[in-house]
Design an enzyme around this catalytic site. Structure first.
Site, PDB file in Angstrom:
ATOM      1  N   CYS A 108       0.817  -1.232   0.000  1.00 40.11           N
ATOM      2  CA  CYS A 108       0.000   0.000   0.000  1.00 40.11           C
ATOM      3  C   CYS A 108       0.839   1.265   0.000  1.00 40.11           C
ATOM      4  CB  CYS A 108      -0.950  -0.004   1.177  1.00 40.11           C
ATOM      5  SG  CYS A 108      -1.833  -1.545   1.311  1.00 40.11           S
ATOM      6  N   HIS A 232      -2.994   6.759   3.047  1.00 46.09           N
ATOM      7  CA  HIS A 232      -3.496   5.476   2.555  1.00 46.09           C
ATOM      8  C   HIS A 232      -4.877   5.255   3.162  1.00 46.09           C
ATOM      9  CE1 HIS A 232      -4.052   1.425   1.466  1.00 46.09           C
ATOM     10  NE2 HIS A 232      -3.724   0.892   2.627  1.00 46.09           N
ATOM     11  N   ASN A 262     -10.337  -0.122   0.833  1.00 46.74           N
ATOM     12  CA  ASN A 262      -8.878  -0.068   0.774  1.00 46.74           C
ATOM     13  C   ASN A 262      -8.423  -0.636  -0.570  1.00 46.74           C
ATOM     14  OD1 ASN A 262      -6.146  -0.659   0.954  1.00 46.74           O
ATOM     15  ND2 ASN A 262      -6.256  -1.476   3.029  1.00 46.74           N
TER      16      ASN A 262
END
Ligand code: ACO
Length: 307
Positions: A108, A232, A262
């Protein structure tokens, strides 16, 4: 030498999966998911190539440049469409780019790693680089596991950068990795994401805050001078906690997770582009990108916005 951002774009699959949809197959509730993560729905579908091409095409269009003038592409992804060749090869072909292309996997944190890499490579030859974050996490999500299935989604985001003879827009950055924590979030070849959520949560706040402080110090910028934080998009509580510890107002965080979930490497460009399109940025504003992910990697980067 430095870099200038020329264009930006995103791509999301059409299919929307809401928390109510997940309630039908999992022992979970919309209330739990929203309260514990901030996520209300996510987009599912397409291939990583499709999403990278969609976002890349939009970014090149916005930049108003000939795709053939882009002489390098970096695709940040943790969900490549196949093992060999790199997914970037197909994306390069479909977008009709020049020069080279490669995949980069820093989970990520991938988009921040790719941006810092692009900035460095611009002083070695390439003039324009397409930086993409694209993911199909739905393919490595176990849809029967409520611990992970409620969190992830698919998407892509991209920017075009070009070299400039001055310092450019990337003012400072910090990349890092705590390999001791590599077991807390992982997926084997052909397997699904397994995660120790609580441990990831704890470490995520810490590494994001520490890394952001290092980046701000390098640039001699105080937290309150940051106009926009682009974190993030894993969990609203991680973001709020990081904001509080850094001394950055929570309202300054760019948020898309409520509608995207996500999306790993795609989440920072998705949130950045959303903030740009909402008119949240003016020339000269300081933007702090902050990623963390499996590895456990982290990456923060400070940009001076210039449309
Ligand atoms: N629905 C309902 N209940 C659930 C669900 C669910 N989907 N998932 C877990 N629960 C239950 C648990 O079983 C537990 O029950 P128990 O108390 O009876 O044991 C209870 O809810 C609380 O579980 P916790 O794990 O403590 O919940 P927490 O508040 O920590 O939230 C979450 C879990 C959302 C996963 C959180 O820990 C988190 O976001 N962690 C970070 C995850 C992350 O950032 N991952 C990705 C980073 S890198 C990358 O993006 C690839």
């Amino acid at each position: 030498m430095g870099m200038r951002i020329l264009g930006w774009g995103t791509a999301l699959p059409d299919k929307v999966v809401t928390n109510a949809d997940l309630e039908k197959t999992l022992e979970t509730s919309d209330e739990w998911i929203v309260e514990r993560s901030g996520i209300r729905e996510r987009r599912i579908g397409d291939s990583t190539t499709d999403l990278a091409v969609g976002a890349g095409r939009a970014a090149i269009g916005k930049a108003g440049v000939d795709p053939a003038s882009i002489d390098l592409m970096i695709l940040a992804t943790t969900t490549p469409d196949q093992q060999v060749p790199a997914t970037s090869a197909q994306v390069h072909h479909e977008l009709q780019l020049s020069g080279g292309a490669f995949d980069l996997n820093a989970a990520c944190s991938g988009f921040v790693y790719a941006l810092v890499t692009a900035n460095a490579l611009l002083s070695t030859g390439p003039k324009r680089i397409l930086v993409v974050g694209a993911e199909t996490l739905s393919r490595i999500t176990d849809w029967t596991d409520r611990n992970t299935a409620v969190l992830f989604g698919d998407g892509g985001g991209a920017i075009v950068v070009e070299s400039v003879p001055d310092e450019g827009q990337l003012l400072a950055w910090d990349l890092g990795l705590d390999a001791e924590a590599r077991h807390i979030l992982q997926a084997d070849h052909g397997g699904y994401i397994k995660m120790d959520g609580r441990e990831v949560f704890k470490r995520a706040v810490r590494v994001m805050v520490d890394s952001a402080k290092r980046t701000l110090e390098q640039a001699k910028v105080r937290p309150e001078e940051v106009k926009l934080l682009v974190p993030h998009q894993a969990n609203i509580r991680i973001i709020q906690s990081a904001c509080d510890r850094l001394g950055i107002d929570r309202e300054k965080a760019a948020l898309v997770m409520h509608r995207t979930g996500n999306t790993s490497s795609a989440s920072i460009p998705l949130a950045l582009v959303d903030a740009i399109e909402q008119g949240r940025l003016e020339d000269g504003d300081l933007v702090l990108l902050a990623g963390f992910g499996a590895g456990m990697t982290w990456g923060t980067a400070l940009i001076r916005w210039q449309a």
